[in-house]
Design a protein around this motif. Structure first.
Motif, mmCIF file in Angstrom:
data_model
loop_
_atom_site.group_PDB
_atom_site.id
_atom_site.type_symbol
_atom_site.label_atom_id
_atom_site.label_comp_id
_atom_site.label_asym_id
_atom_site.label_seq_id
_atom_site.Cartn_x
_atom_site.Cartn_y
_atom_site.Cartn_z
ATOM 1 N N SER A 1 35.490 27.448 -13.351
ATOM 2 C CA SER A 1 35.052 26.095 -13.013
ATOM 3 C C SER A 1 36.155 25.069 -13.209
ATOM 4 O O SER A 1 35.953 23.883 -12.932
ATOM 5 C CB SER A 1 33.828 25.707 -13.859
ATOM 6 O OG SER A 1 32.774 26.615 -13.641
ATOM 7 N N ASP A 2 37.321 25.510 -13.669
ATOM 8 C CA ASP A 2 38.472 24.612 -13.677
ATOM 9 C C ASP A 2 38.816 24.179 -12.264
ATOM 10 O O ASP A 2 39.402 23.122 -12.046
ATOM 11 C CB ASP A 2 39.685 25.304 -14.307
ATOM 12 C CG ASP A 2 39.566 25.361 -15.833
ATOM 13 O OD1 ASP A 2 38.838 24.522 -16.383
ATOM 14 O OD2 ASP A 2 40.190 26.225 -16.440
ATOM 15 N N ASP A 3 38.467 25.030 -11.287
ATOM 16 C CA ASP A 3 38.603 24.633 -9.884
ATOM 17 C C ASP A 3 37.520 23.602 -9.572
ATOM 18 O O ASP A 3 36.334 23.836 -9.839
ATOM 19 C CB ASP A 3 38.418 25.833 -8.955
ATOM 20 C CG ASP A 3 39.647 26.720 -8.932
ATOM 21 O OD1 ASP A 3 40.739 26.204 -9.196
ATOM 22 O OD2 ASP A 3 39.499 27.915 -8.634
ATOM 23 N N ARG A 4 37.906 22.488 -8.973
ATOM 24 C CA ARG A 4 36.933 21.437 -8.701
ATOM 25 C C ARG A 4 35.810 21.903 -7.786
ATOM 26 O O ARG A 4 34.665 21.469 -7.909
ATOM 27 C CB ARG A 4 37.641 20.223 -8.085
ATOM 28 C CG ARG A 4 38.594 19.522 -9.036
ATOM 29 C CD ARG A 4 39.196 18.264 -8.433
ATOM 30 N NE ARG A 4 40.102 17.597 -9.352
ATOM 31 C CZ ARG A 4 39.716 16.767 -10.314
ATOM 32 N NH1 ARG A 4 38.441 16.501 -10.476
ATOM 33 N NH2 ARG A 4 40.614 16.208 -11.108
ATOM 34 N N ASP A 5 36.129 22.831 -6.845
ATOM 35 C CA ASP A 5 35.112 23.266 -5.903
ATOM 36 C C ASP A 5 34.211 24.356 -6.463
ATOM 37 O O ASP A 5 33.354 24.875 -5.759
ATOM 38 C CB ASP A 5 35.753 23.762 -4.598
ATOM 39 C CG ASP A 5 36.713 24.925 -4.829
ATOM 40 O OD1 ASP A 5 37.013 25.211 -6.000
ATOM 41 O OD2 ASP A 5 37.141 25.522 -3.834
ATOM 42 N N MET A 6 34.383 24.713 -7.756
ATOM 43 C CA MET A 6 33.537 25.730 -8.364
ATOM 44 C C MET A 6 32.831 25.212 -9.614
ATOM 45 O O MET A 6 32.311 25.989 -10.408
ATOM 46 C CB MET A 6 34.362 26.979 -8.706
ATOM 47 C CG MET A 6 34.936 27.676 -7.499
ATOM 48 S SD MET A 6 35.821 29.216 -7.872
ATOM 49 C CE MET A 6 34.442 30.299 -8.278
ATOM 50 N N ARG A 7 32.767 23.909 -9.759
ATOM 51 C CA ARG A 7 32.058 23.340 -10.898
ATOM 52 C C ARG A 7 30.554 23.298 -10.605
ATOM 53 O O ARG A 7 30.131 23.026 -9.494
ATOM 54 C CB ARG A 7 32.581 21.943 -11.211
ATOM 55 C CG ARG A 7 34.009 21.976 -11.748
ATOM 56 C CD ARG A 7 34.544 20.605 -12.094
ATOM 57 N NE ARG A 7 35.932 20.703 -12.552
ATOM 58 C CZ ARG A 7 36.688 19.671 -12.830
ATOM 59 N NH1 ARG A 7 36.198 18.437 -12.715
ATOM 60 N NH2 ARG A 7 37.935 19.842 -13.228
ATOM 61 N N ASN A 8 29.766 23.571 -11.653
ATOM 62 C CA ASN A 8 28.315 23.651 -11.501
ATOM 63 C C ASN A 8 27.956 24.542 -10.311
ATOM 64 O O ASN A 8 27.107 24.203 -9.501
ATOM 65 C CB ASN A 8 27.713 22.256 -11.308
ATOM 66 C CG ASN A 8 27.883 21.385 -12.544
ATOM 67 O OD1 ASN A 8 27.657 21.831 -13.652
ATOM 68 N ND2 ASN A 8 28.307 20.155 -12.341
ATOM 69 N N ASP A 9 28.619 25.681 -10.240
ATOM 70 C CA ASP A 9 28.467 26.545 -9.080
ATOM 71 C C ASP A 9 27.338 27.547 -9.291
ATOM 72 O O ASP A 9 26.813 27.720 -10.383
ATOM 73 C CB ASP A 9 29.773 27.286 -8.797
ATOM 74 C CG ASP A 9 29.943 27.641 -7.338
ATOM 75 O OD1 ASP A 9 28.968 27.477 -6.573
ATOM 76 O OD2 ASP A 9 31.037 28.062 -6.953
ATOM 77 N N LEU A 10 26.978 28.232 -8.198
ATOM 78 C CA LEU A 10 25.962 29.274 -8.254
ATOM 79 C C LEU A 10 26.521 30.500 -8.979
ATOM 80 O O LEU A 10 27.681 30.872 -8.797
ATOM 81 C CB LEU A 10 25.528 29.668 -6.843
ATOM 82 C CG LEU A 10 24.772 28.592 -6.042
ATOM 83 C CD1 LEU A 10 24.684 29.006 -4.586
ATOM 84 C CD2 LEU A 10 23.378 28.386 -6.617
ATOM 85 N N LEU A 11 25.674 31.136 -9.772
ATOM 86 C CA LEU A 11 26.100 32.320 -10.494
ATOM 87 C C LEU A 11 26.472 33.453 -9.555
ATOM 88 O O LEU A 11 27.343 34.263 -9.868
ATOM 89 C CB LEU A 11 24.998 32.769 -11.457
ATOM 90 C CG LEU A 11 24.706 31.810 -12.621
ATOM 91 C CD1 LEU A 11 23.559 32.347 -13.471
ATOM 92 C CD2 LEU A 11 25.942 31.603 -13.476
#
Length: 229
Positions: free
Chosen positions: A184-194
């Motif tokens: 989630s350090d990647d901005r496009d993977m924050r609060n992402d689906l498991l």
């Protein structure tokens, strides 16, 4: 100030191997195995600890290994820290191919923590509603309790047993954008689906379990595919 036994231990630099030679046990020549275990608990798990395990023989080496891992939170913490450090480097490089090359380090971290869990069978007691709320964000600290309270981190490390516990016993909703892991350090993977974290990890057992759980929203798979395009 008194500190726990795990806090007094040095940081992990290598895993504790259970491969030892057939050297005769020190106990056979009158050396107290408990004393050896106490000595091992204060050592780094590198060459010195490995040599000690080899010297005592396979039977006593198992006791030394168990004594070292019991209640040793620093063993888990240092494994997670090494994983976080390499993730930070990968994110700065912005190169997915380089991150994939680091997957063996994820596997190494998994094996280290799995070995720790075998000795500390009460790890489930660490997973509480309060702790899960505390560790849901992007991991800023690599405390031992992190992996037992954050399903995203459990997926990334590859600990199916921990992730299964989160889903079956703690009621984690896999369709909710709520959890954050090292990726989630990647901005496009924050609060992402498991499911996306599981696909990135590429662990077939975790994916099979995730897809078999009642209530999993298969339309989220389309959302992941659209994000990748």
């Amino acid at each position: 100030e008194d500190r726990s036994r795990s806090q007094r231990r040095p940081r992990l630099e290598a895993s504790v191997s259970d491969e030892v030679s057939d050297t005769p046990s020190h106990a056979a020549v009158g050396v107290d195995v408990d004393l050896i275990c106490n000595i091992a608990s204060c050592m780094k798990p590198g060459c010195d600890l490995m040599n000690l395990c080899i010297s005592v023989g396979p039977v006593d080496a198992a006791k030394v290994r168990t004594g070292y891992l019991r209640d040793n939170d620093q063993y888990v913490t240092a494994s997670l820290q090494k994983l976080r450090d390499i993730r930070h480097l990968s994110v700065r490089q912005r190169d997915v191919s380089r991150r994939i090359l680091h997957l063996p380090l994820f596997d190494k971290c998994r094996d280290n923590i799995a070995a720790w869990m075998q000795v500390n069978s009460d790890w489930r007691d660490r997973c509480t509603d309060e702790n899960m709320e505390r560790y849901k964000g992007i991991p800023l600290r690599t405390e031992a309790n992190l992996v037992f309270n954050n399903p995203a981190v459990a997926i990334e490390v590859g600990l199916l047993e921990v992730f299964r516990f989160h889903v079956e016993e703690k009621g984690v909703d896999m369709n909710r954008r709520f959890w954050n892991g090292f990726n989630s350090d990647d901005r496009d993977m924050r609060n992402d689906l498991l499911i996306r974290l599981a696909l990135f990890r590429g662990d077939i057992d975790i994916l099979d379990f995730l897809l078999s759980v009642d209530g999993f929203d298969f339309t989220s798979m389309n959302e992941v595919e659209n994000d990748e395009q």
